[in-house]
Design an enzyme around this catalytic site. Structure first.
Site, mmCIF file in Angstrom:
data_model
loop_
_atom_site.group_PDB
_atom_site.id
_atom_site.type_symbol
_atom_site.label_atom_id
_atom_site.label_comp_id
_atom_site.label_asym_id
_atom_site.label_seq_id
_atom_site.Cartn_x
_atom_site.Cartn_y
_atom_site.Cartn_z
ATOM 1 N N PRO A 107 12.793 -0.522 -5.325
ATOM 2 C CA PRO A 107 12.550 -1.714 -4.512
ATOM 3 C C PRO A 107 13.836 -2.516 -4.299
ATOM 4 O O PRO A 107 14.793 -2.396 -5.064
ATOM 5 C CB PRO A 107 11.563 -2.506 -5.368
ATOM 6 C CG PRO A 107 11.973 -2.160 -6.774
ATOM 7 C CD PRO A 107 12.416 -0.720 -6.733
ATOM 8 N N ASP A 144 18.101 5.151 1.963
ATOM 9 C CA ASP A 144 17.723 6.556 1.842
ATOM 10 C C ASP A 144 18.851 7.371 1.220
ATOM 11 O O ASP A 144 18.610 8.293 0.436
ATOM 12 C CB ASP A 144 17.352 7.121 3.214
ATOM 13 C CG ASP A 144 16.160 6.411 3.837
ATOM 14 O OD1 ASP A 144 15.235 6.033 3.083
ATOM 15 O OD2 ASP A 144 16.148 6.219 5.066
ATOM 16 N N GLY A 191 13.278 8.430 9.495
ATOM 17 C CA GLY A 191 12.130 8.167 8.633
ATOM 18 C C GLY A 191 12.570 8.372 7.197
ATOM 19 O O GLY A 191 13.447 9.207 6.925
ATOM 20 N N SER A 250 17.701 -2.188 -5.498
ATOM 21 C CA SER A 250 18.844 -2.287 -4.587
ATOM 22 C C SER A 250 19.116 -3.742 -4.218
ATOM 23 O O SER A 250 18.196 -4.530 -4.036
ATOM 24 C CB SER A 250 18.586 -1.452 -3.337
ATOM 25 O OG SER A 250 17.439 -1.903 -2.646
ATOM 26 N N GLY A 284 21.696 -4.577 -1.719
ATOM 27 C CA GLY A 284 22.581 -4.583 -0.569
ATOM 28 C C GLY A 284 24.025 -4.335 -0.946
ATOM 29 O O GLY A 284 24.339 -3.454 -1.746
ATOM 30 N N GLU A 315 11.020 -6.859 -2.352
ATOM 31 C CA GLU A 315 9.886 -5.998 -2.695
ATOM 32 C C GLU A 315 9.509 -6.140 -4.160
ATOM 33 O O GLU A 315 8.323 -6.116 -4.507
ATOM 34 C CB GLU A 315 10.239 -4.547 -2.361
ATOM 35 C CG GLU A 315 10.344 -4.284 -0.865
ATOM 36 C CD GLU A 315 11.074 -3.006 -0.531
ATOM 37 O OE1 GLU A 315 11.064 -2.609 0.646
ATOM 38 O OE2 GLU A 315 11.667 -2.400 -1.454
#
Length: 324
Positions: free
Chosen positions: A198, A268, A52, A236, A238, A202
Site C-alpha cells: 500500500p 508496478d 494494467g 511506498s 513516492g 491506502e
C-alpha cells in the site's frame, strides 16, 4: 476457453511467477506543445503499450530477467490489439476471452509546463463466468512460487475476489502478493497473504484513519500484519522511497535524488523488483532495497515505460537502508 500465448519458439513457458490483472488496458502516450481548452492540439506520434497492474509487473519482471506468465481477460478489437502488444514483448499469457472491449487509457505530456496528465477510462465489465475463469486458470496452473494480483477491479468483479485467490494460493503453496486498494485490499488482508504494497493513503484507509504520519507507519503496518496473517508490508512513499515492515523488523529505504520524467508504472516496477529481489537474495530487506531501486528506475523514463535492469542495478547500491 483459455487462449495460451507462448514464446516465439512456440514452447509454452511455465515460470513460477504468475500475475493476475482483472482490468488490463492499452496505454496511449503522447505529448502536446501546450495543453489548452477549445483548441485543436497537435499531438506527437502516440506510443501504445499494454498496461494494467499485473501486466506491468510481468513486463517489468521480463526486463529484470525473471519471466512471468500474465493471466488476464481480454475482448473485442482492442483486446486483440492488446494481446498482440504482449506477444511482441514475448510475455507468456493465459487469456480469458470476454464480451466487453478491453479499455484504453490516455497519457498526455504538456511540454510547456512539464506536466503529465493521465486519463483513466472505466474498467471493462466482467461476467461471473469470466472473472471466475481467471481464478480457475490459476488454480489449474502447475506449481507456483508467486502470484501477483495487482490493479483495480472492474464492474462485475466482487470485492472479495482476492480473498478467494488467497485460498487458492494457500492450496498451491504459493506466496500471494496483492497490490490494490479499498475494500478489495481489506478482504484480502482479512483472509491472509504473503505481502501487501500500500501507499500511505491506502494504509491509512486500511487502518480506518483519516490520515497517517510517517512515524505511525510501523505500528499500523505491524498491527495489520499480525491481524491478517501477512508476512511483509512494503509501504511506498513516492520519491521518499518505501518502508518495509515485518513482525520482527522494520526499515526505511531511501533512493538517491533523480530527475523524474514519469511516475507511471513506478509502483508496478517496485513490485516486480521485490519479487526479483526475493528470488535473487531471499532476504526481504535486500529485496526491498532492489524494489525501491526498480521503482526509482521507472521514473527515469518518459510516458509509460517501466524500469530498466541497468538503471535498477546501478541505483540499488545507492538506496540507503535505515533500521527503525
Amino acid at each position: 476457453h483459455i487462449i495460451t500465448e507462448t514464446n516465439k519458439r512456440n514452447i509454452p513457458l511455465m515460470p513460477s511467477v504468475y500475475t493476475l490483472t482483472f482490468s488490463p488496458c492499452i496505454d496511449k502516450s503522447t505529448s502536446v506543445p501546450t495543453l489548452q481548452p477549445e483548441k485543436k492540439l497537435r499531438c506527437s506520434n502516440p506510443v501504445l503499450e499494454p498496461g494494467g497492474g499485473g501486466i506491468n509487473v510481468a513486463r517489468a519482471l521480463k526486463h529484470l530477467g525473471h519471466p512471468a506468465t500474465a493471466v488476464f481477460p481480454s475482448g473485442g478489437y482492442t483486446g486483440q490489439h492488446f494481446n498482440q502488444l504482449l506477444r511482441e514483448e514475448n510475455i507468456p499469457s493465459l487469456i480469458i476471452p470476454t464480451i466487453s472491449e478491453t479499455r484504453e487509457n490516455i497519457i498526455v505530456y504538456d511540454e510547456s509546463g512539464g506536466q503529465q496528465y493521465r486519463f483513466g477510462m472505466p474498467g471493462s465489465p466482467l461476467t461471473d463466468m469470466e472473472w471466475k475463469a481467471c481464478l480457475q486458470t490459476l488454480e489449474e496452473a502447475p506449481a507456483l512460487d508467486y502470484i501477483v494480483a495487482s490493479g483495480s477491479l472492474p464492474p462485475g468483479v466482487p470485492d472479495d475476489v482476492f480473498a478467494r485467490l488467497s485460498l487458492i494460493a494457500r492450496k498451491k503453496s504459493a506466496k500471494l502478493i496483492v497490490d490494490t486498494s479499498g475494500e478489495a485490499l481489506r478482504h484480502a488482508v482479512d483472509e491472509g497473504l504473503y505481502m501487501i504494497k500500500p501507499n500511505l493513503g491506502e494504509l491509512s484507509k486500511l487502518a480506518g484513519r483519516e490520515e497517517l504520519h510517517t512515524g505511525d507507519v510501523v505500528n499500523i503496518a505491524r498491527s495489520i500484519i499480525e491481524k491478517g496473517r501477512i508476512e511483509l508490508a512494503l509501504v511506498s512513499m513516492g520519491a521518499a522511497g518505501a518502508m518495509l515492515v515485518t513482525r520482527a523488523e522494520a526499515c526505511i529505504l531511501t533512493p538517491p535524488p533523480v530527475i523524474r520524467k514519469s511516475t507511471v508504472g513506478a509502483g508496478d516496477s517496485m513490485v516486480a523488483g521485490m519479487i526479483a529481489g526475493l528470488i535473487q537474495f531471499a532476504d526481504p530487506i535486500l529485496a526491498a532495497r532492489y524494489a525501491v531501486a526498480c521503482g526509482t528506475a521507472a521514473t527515469l523514463n518518459p510516458g509509460t515505460q517501466l524500469c530498466r535492469k541497468a538503471d535498477a542495478d546501478r541505483l540499488y547500491t545507492q538506496v540507503m537502508v535505515a533500521n527503525m
